[in-house]
Design a protein around this motif. Structure first.
Motif, mmCIF file in Angstrom:
data_model
loop_
_atom_site.group_PDB
_atom_site.id
_atom_site.type_symbol
_atom_site.label_atom_id
_atom_site.label_comp_id
_atom_site.label_asym_id
_atom_site.label_seq_id
_atom_site.Cartn_x
_atom_site.Cartn_y
_atom_site.Cartn_z
ATOM 1 N N THR A 1 0.831 -1.209 0.000
ATOM 2 C CA THR A 1 0.000 0.000 0.000
ATOM 3 C C THR A 1 0.858 1.249 0.000
ATOM 4 N N GLN B 1 1.037 4.208 -2.916
ATOM 5 C CA GLN B 1 0.728 5.592 -2.532
ATOM 6 C C GLN B 1 1.880 6.528 -2.895
ATOM 7 N N LYS B 2 3.090 6.092 -2.619
ATOM 8 C CA LYS B 2 4.270 6.904 -2.942
ATOM 9 C C LYS B 2 4.415 7.065 -4.452
ATOM 10 N N GLU C 1 2.007 6.978 -6.770
ATOM 11 C CA GLU C 1 0.971 7.893 -7.255
ATOM 12 C C GLU C 1 1.299 9.330 -6.870
ATOM 13 N N GLU D 1 -3.728 9.389 -10.071
ATOM 14 C CA GLU D 1 -4.229 8.165 -9.443
ATOM 15 C C GLU D 1 -4.160 7.049 -10.465
#
Length: 297
Positions: free
Chosen positions: A33, A37-38, A40, A46
């Protein structure tokens, strides 16, 4: 952008789940996860739509398609670098003198290339002096030759002895002699190589020890061509025995007794290049192994 992050992204797309991607990569789900996240955040878009399932956004589809090639290229680059470091791949420029270049090296390099298919080789064929100069100037990596002159910044390791024999037309007067020495060569035309040839220099030193009338010589600037001139009846010549397979039609060869005229051959490299890079070291060790079975003076 790290390669492992791209692989994580691909695993999520392939498995359709953060959990399954984490299991496949042996990561904690929180690690997966955090990586996405990093990624994106760095891209400013996204890539994945989260919900009951995982689906790609429009930007995600574009990124996925383009990054597949990037990952393959990066994996290929990592593999190439690893092969280069281990000596499995690389580029080596080798020089060799005849008869080694024509009669010994082709078979050896065929074995080497079958064992090291990722290696790139180039072969330069010339005399010992010219090859050693190119080696000193960094234009070659290794040279198979006779011993270089003293004072050169070269390391030379003797590997084998190149035996020479006296080749003559079968009707030549010396063909009936039981023992032939350097004294017998006077009075017969002797085919010799160019003045700069190390073998010519050694032959001259041997002949100088035998007194008598001046030699009748004819200069042929090619060691490999000597046997063809003998075959044509132009004279006699001391030639590498390895070149006489088969013996030219209408000729015979005899051993020359007395002081040996055989040549010590080996491999040379620049002292400045020591220790050798992995690719050169692989070829050096292979040549040494293949030529070690031949006798050395």
């Amino acid at each position: 952008m790290e390669l492992k992050t791209l692989k994580t992204f691909h695993a999520i797309v392939r498995t359709g789940s953060f959990n399954r991607a984490a299991e496949e990569l042996n990561y904690a789900q929180s690690t997966v996860t955090m990586q996405i996240q990093k990624l994106e955040a760095n891209l400013g878009v996204e890539l994945l739509e989260r919900g009951k399932g995982i689906s790609l956004t429009e930007a995600g589809r574009l990124f996925y398609e383009q990054s597949l090639r990037i990952v393959k290229d990066m994996e290929r680059l990592h593999s190439s670098l690893a092969d280069l470091q281990s000596g499995e791949a690389g580029s080596v420029r080798i020089g060799a003198t005849d008869p080694t270049a024509s009669y010994r090296l082709p078979v050896i390099l065929r074995k080497f290339m079958s064992q090291f298919p990722k290696m790139e080789l180039s072969v330069d064929i010339s005399g010992s002096g010219a090859l050693c100069e190119r080696l000193l100037h960094g234009e070659l990596d290794l040279v198979l030759c006779s011993a270089p002159e003293l004072g050169k910044e070269l390391y030379f390791e003797p590997l084998f002895t190149e035996p020479f024999v006296l080749l003559m037309p079968e009707e030549h007067p010396l063909a009936s002699e039981v023992r032939i020495t350097a004294d017998h060569l006077r009075g017969h035309r002797l085919l010799i190589t160019a003045p700069h040839c190390p073998y010519r220099k050694k032959l001259e030193s041997v002949l100088q020890e035998s007194a008598g009338p001046p030699l009748d010589t004819m200069e042929i600037n090619s060691m490999s061509a000597l046997k063809f001139y003998v075959e044509s009846g132009l004279g006699i010549a001391l030639v590498p025995e390895v070149t006489l397979h088969p013996v030219p039609a209408g000729t015979v060869f005899r051993k020359l007794e007395g002081q040996a005229v055989d040549m010590t051959c080996g491999i040379a490299c620049r002292m400045a290049d020591y220790p050798l890079n992995p690719a050169s070291r692989s070829l050096y060790q292979f040549l040494k192994q293949e030529l070690a079975g031949l006798p050395v003076l």
